[in-house]
Structures are given as C-alpha cells and as structure tokens.
Design a protein around this motif. Structure first.
Motif, PDB file in Angstrom:
ATOM      1  N   ASN A 176       0.782  -1.241   0.000  1.00 25.37           N
ATOM      2  CA  ASN A 176       0.000   0.000   0.000  1.00 25.37           C
ATOM      3  C   ASN A 176       0.815   1.293   0.000  1.00 25.37           C
ATOM      4  O   ASN A 176       0.331   2.314   0.478  1.00 25.37           O
ATOM      5  N   GLN A 177       2.017   1.288  -0.501  1.00 22.67           N
ATOM      6  CA  GLN A 177       2.835   2.509  -0.538  1.00 22.67           C
ATOM      7  C   GLN A 177       3.615   2.588  -1.854  1.00 22.67           C
ATOM      8  O   GLN A 177       4.838   2.539  -1.874  1.00 22.67           O
ATOM      9  N   ALA A 178       2.903   2.740  -2.956  1.00 32.29           N
ATOM     10  CA  ALA A 178       3.544   2.751  -4.273  1.00 32.29           C
ATOM     11  C   ALA A 178       4.586   3.847  -4.401  1.00 32.29           C
ATOM     12  O   ALA A 178       5.604   3.676  -5.064  1.00 32.29           O
ATOM     13  N   ARG A 179       4.351   4.976  -3.745  1.00 32.53           N
ATOM     14  CA  ARG A 179       5.299   6.097  -3.841  1.00 32.53           C
ATOM     15  C   ARG A 179       6.669   5.681  -3.302  1.00 32.53           C
ATOM     16  O   ARG A 179       7.704   5.975  -3.902  1.00 32.53           O
ATOM     17  N   GLN A 214      -4.132  -3.080  -1.243  1.00 30.25           N
ATOM     18  CA  GLN A 214      -5.461  -2.756  -1.743  1.00 30.25           C
ATOM     19  C   GLN A 214      -5.393  -2.650  -3.265  1.00 30.25           C
ATOM     20  O   GLN A 214      -4.354  -2.270  -3.820  1.00 30.25           O
ATOM     21  N   PRO A 215      -6.478  -2.968  -3.968  1.00 30.74           N
ATOM     22  CA  PRO A 215      -6.458  -2.954  -5.439  1.00 30.74           C
ATOM     23  C   PRO A 215      -5.960  -1.644  -6.058  1.00 30.74           C
ATOM     24  O   PRO A 215      -5.189  -1.672  -7.021  1.00 30.74           O
ATOM     25  N   GLN A 271      -3.875   0.553  -4.780  1.00 32.90           N
ATOM     26  CA  GLN A 271      -2.427   0.663  -4.562  1.00 32.90           C
ATOM     27  C   GLN A 271      -1.658  -0.296  -5.461  1.00 32.90           C
ATOM     28  O   GLN A 271      -0.596   0.035  -5.973  1.00 32.90           O
ATOM     29  N   LEU A 272      -2.202  -1.483  -5.645  1.00 31.11           N
ATOM     30  CA  LEU A 272      -1.561  -2.448  -6.523  1.00 31.11           C
ATOM     31  C   LEU A 272      -1.535  -1.932  -7.960  1.00 31.11           C
ATOM     32  O   LEU A 272      -0.539  -2.078  -8.666  1.00 31.11           O
ATOM     33  N   GLU A 273      -2.603  -1.291  -8.380  1.00 29.62           N
ATOM     34  CA  GLU A 273      -2.649  -0.717  -9.731  1.00 29.62           C
ATOM     35  C   GLU A 273      -1.604   0.388  -9.876  1.00 29.62           C
ATOM     36  O   GLU A 273      -0.935   0.484 -10.908  1.00 29.62           O
ATOM     37  N   GLN A 274      -1.426   1.216  -8.852  1.00 31.39           N
ATOM     38  CA  GLN A 274      -0.390   2.252  -8.893  1.00 31.39           C
ATOM     39  C   GLN A 274       0.991   1.612  -9.011  1.00 31.39           C
ATOM     40  O   GLN A 274       1.849   2.089  -9.754  1.00 31.39           O
TER      41      GLN A 274
END
Length: 64
Positions: free
Chosen positions: A18-21, A45-46, A48-51
């Motif tokens: 949950n921390q794509a950044r 979470q979906p 965040q996964l997409e990011q």
C-alpha cells in the motif's frame, strides 16, 4: 599478475504494501545503481496495486 573482473550483480527485492510512492523511490534508486530489481506485493489494496503496476510498467526489466 592475474586480472580479475567482477561480474557479480546485486538483486534488490522491494516488498510493497500500500505505498507505491515509496516503492517507486526504491526502484529508481536500485536501477540507478545498476541492480536487478524484483518487486513483491504483500496483499495491497487494489488501487495501490494498480499504482504499483503503473510504476513497474516504466521499467521493462523489472518483475512484479
């Protein structure tokens, strides 16, 4: 005198939750230093996964 060439390469494993950044920062840093990168998502979470998928898409040699 024998000349030895170091051909070793480091592989960096980036664990994502949950921390794509922050994952993007780690990926850019590792790639900039010539490391191979493997990204593992730990049930984000979906959205965040997409990011994360968007981030990884910018690096064709990285596996998710």
């Amino acid at each position: 005198m024998n000349s030895v060439t170091d051909t070793s390469q480091v592989t960096v494993i980036v664990v994502h939750f949950n921390q794509a950044r922050f994952a993007q920062e780690a990926i850019v840093s590792a790639v900039g230093q010539g490391a191979k990168v493997l990204v593992v998502d730990d049930g984000s979470q979906p959205a965040q996964l997409e990011q994360l998928r968007d981030v990884v898409a910018g690096f064709p040699d990285i596996r998710l």
